[in-house]
Design a protein around this motif. Structure first.
Motif, mmCIF file in Angstrom:
data_model
loop_
_atom_site.group_PDB
_atom_site.id
_atom_site.type_symbol
_atom_site.label_atom_id
_atom_site.label_comp_id
_atom_site.label_asym_id
_atom_site.label_seq_id
_atom_site.Cartn_x
_atom_site.Cartn_y
_atom_site.Cartn_z
ATOM 1 N N VAL A 106 0.856 -1.187 0.000
ATOM 2 C CA VAL A 106 0.000 0.000 0.000
ATOM 3 C C VAL A 106 0.895 1.240 0.000
ATOM 4 N N THR A 107 0.610 2.152 -0.909
ATOM 5 C CA THR A 107 1.343 3.417 -0.978
ATOM 6 C C THR A 107 0.356 4.570 -0.894
ATOM 7 N N CYS A 108 0.846 5.695 -0.443
ATOM 8 C CA CYS A 108 0.014 6.895 -0.372
ATOM 9 C C CYS A 108 -0.308 7.345 -1.790
ATOM 10 N N ALA A 109 -1.564 7.648 -2.052
ATOM 11 C CA ALA A 109 -1.990 8.053 -3.392
ATOM 12 C C ALA A 109 -1.413 9.410 -3.794
ATOM 13 N N GLU A 110 -1.035 10.249 -2.814
ATOM 14 C CA GLU A 110 -0.556 11.587 -3.143
ATOM 15 C C GLU A 110 0.964 11.707 -3.157
ATOM 16 N N CYS A 111 1.655 11.090 -2.165
ATOM 17 C CA CYS A 111 3.107 11.284 -2.092
ATOM 18 C C CYS A 111 3.910 10.002 -2.299
ATOM 19 N N GLY A 112 3.268 8.849 -2.355
ATOM 20 C CA GLY A 112 3.966 7.603 -2.620
ATOM 21 C C GLY A 112 4.603 6.953 -1.401
ATOM 22 N N ALA A 113 4.349 7.478 -0.194
ATOM 23 C CA ALA A 113 4.915 6.875 1.018
ATOM 24 C C ALA A 113 4.350 5.463 1.192
ATOM 25 N N TYR A 114 5.186 4.563 1.691
ATOM 26 C CA TYR A 114 4.739 3.177 1.831
ATOM 27 C C TYR A 114 4.942 2.623 3.230
ATOM 28 N N ARG A 115 5.414 3.438 4.145
ATOM 29 C CA ARG A 115 5.597 2.979 5.530
ATOM 30 C C ARG A 115 5.320 4.121 6.489
ATOM 31 N N ASP A 116 5.369 3.815 7.793
ATOM 32 C CA ASP A 116 5.120 4.785 8.848
ATOM 33 C C ASP A 116 3.706 5.365 8.744
ATOM 34 N N TRP A 117 2.725 4.458 8.731
ATOM 35 C CA TRP A 117 1.317 4.827 8.646
ATOM 36 C C TRP A 117 0.734 5.057 10.032
ATOM 37 N N LEU A 118 -0.318 5.830 10.085
ATOM 38 C CA LEU A 118 -1.241 5.823 11.207
ATOM 39 C C LEU A 118 -2.497 5.138 10.674
ATOM 40 N N VAL A 119 -2.951 4.115 11.370
ATOM 41 C CA VAL A 119 -4.154 3.397 10.962
ATOM 42 C C VAL A 119 -5.276 3.889 11.861
ATOM 43 N N LEU A 120 -6.308 4.460 11.244
ATOM 44 C CA LEU A 120 -7.434 5.024 11.981
ATOM 45 C C LEU A 120 -8.655 4.133 11.786
ATOM 46 N N SER A 121 -9.338 3.831 12.872
ATOM 47 C CA SER A 121 -10.567 3.046 12.820
ATOM 48 C C SER A 121 -11.696 3.913 13.358
ATOM 49 N N THR A 122 -12.639 4.241 12.497
ATOM 50 C CA THR A 122 -13.762 5.072 12.897
ATOM 51 C C THR A 122 -14.995 4.722 12.073
ATOM 52 N N ARG A 123 -16.120 4.591 12.738
ATOM 53 C CA ARG A 123 -17.420 4.288 12.090
ATOM 54 C C ARG A 123 -17.328 3.097 11.139
ATOM 55 N N ASP A 124 -16.712 2.021 11.590
ATOM 56 C CA ASP A 124 -16.550 0.786 10.808
ATOM 57 C C ASP A 124 -15.795 1.006 9.496
ATOM 58 N N GLN A 125 -14.915 1.983 9.466
ATOM 59 C CA GLN A 125 -14.060 2.238 8.308
ATOM 60 C C GLN A 125 -12.616 2.314 8.784
ATOM 61 N N ILE A 126 -11.702 1.942 7.903
ATOM 62 C CA ILE A 126 -10.277 2.032 8.194
ATOM 63 C C ILE A 126 -9.669 3.064 7.260
ATOM 64 N N THR A 135 -9.060 15.391 21.458
ATOM 65 C CA THR A 135 -9.166 15.814 20.062
ATOM 66 C C THR A 135 -8.268 14.953 19.177
ATOM 67 N N PHE A 136 -8.570 14.984 17.905
ATOM 68 C CA PHE A 136 -7.792 14.256 16.904
ATOM 69 C C PHE A 136 -6.361 14.772 16.867
ATOM 70 N N GLU A 137 -6.187 16.092 16.961
ATOM 71 C CA GLU A 137 -4.861 16.704 16.917
ATOM 72 C C GLU A 137 -4.009 16.281 18.117
ATOM 73 N N ASP A 138 -4.622 16.173 19.290
ATOM 74 C CA ASP A 138 -3.880 15.702 20.468
ATOM 75 C C ASP A 138 -3.359 14.291 20.246
ATOM 76 N N CYS A 139 -4.171 13.465 19.654
ATOM 77 C CA CYS A 139 -3.749 12.080 19.389
ATOM 78 C C CYS A 139 -2.621 12.061 18.358
ATOM 79 N N LEU A 140 -2.715 12.882 17.319
ATOM 80 C CA LEU A 140 -1.644 12.960 16.330
ATOM 81 C C LEU A 140 -0.324 13.376 16.971
ATOM 82 N N ARG A 141 -0.371 14.381 17.855
ATOM 83 C CA ARG A 141 0.847 14.818 18.544
ATOM 84 C C ARG A 141 1.398 13.701 19.419
#
Length: 147
Positions: free
Chosen positions: A84-104, A137-143
């Motif tokens: 799996v690669t990022c559709a915009e920048c091509g990154a393929y590692r160091d992901w954050l996996v988010l699970s919300t409302r039965d979506q990943i 908040t989402f930003e606190d979790c990202l930090r």
């Protein structure tokens, strides 16, 4: 030779014979306290009610009380024999996996997010370790996770 082995197996061993004798002697006996009258608690004093639940500061919110959960995924993510690669920048590692409302959702280090339909909440639950913190908040979790 095989006839002798079969004949020996047909006869009960010494341990089996002793067990059968002991079980025949104990067949009509019952252990104390079983089948007898049960001891009723005295009705004079009410039972003391003890709150055995955790205090509020130690309670972890349940899944329905959270907007979502996220975990870091440092290594490359391979699904259906495809990295799996990022559709915009091509990154393929160091992901954050988010699970919300039965979506990943996957979020790369650059902040691009994309939904991953090949993963589901069951995969997330199997792959995620225990939560080490909750954030308002989402930003606190990202930090907290270094993004």
């Amino acid at each position: 030779m095989f006839h002798r082995i079969r004949r020996r197996a047909a006869e009960p061993s010494e341990a089996q014979r002793r067990f059968l004798e002991l079980s025949a002697r104990l067949r009509d006996q019952t252990p104390p306290g079983i089948g007898g009258q049960s001891a009723e608690p005295e009705r004079g004093e009410p039972a003391v009610v003890v709150d055995d639940f955790l205090p509020p500061e130690l309670r972890v919110p349940s899944h329905d009380q959270l907007d979502g959960r996220m975990m870091p995924w440092k290594q490359p993510l391979v699904l259906d024999d495809e990295m799996v690669t990022c559709a915009e920048c091509g990154a393929y590692r160091d992901w954050l996996v988010l699970s919300t409302r039965d979506q990943i959702w996957l979020r790369c280090q650059a902040g691009h997010q994309q939904q991953e339909t090949r993963l589901d909440t069951a995969w997330y639950n199997r792959s995620a370790g225990p939560a080490d913190a909750t954030h308002a908040t989402f930003e606190d979790c990202l930090r907290h996770l270094g993004h």
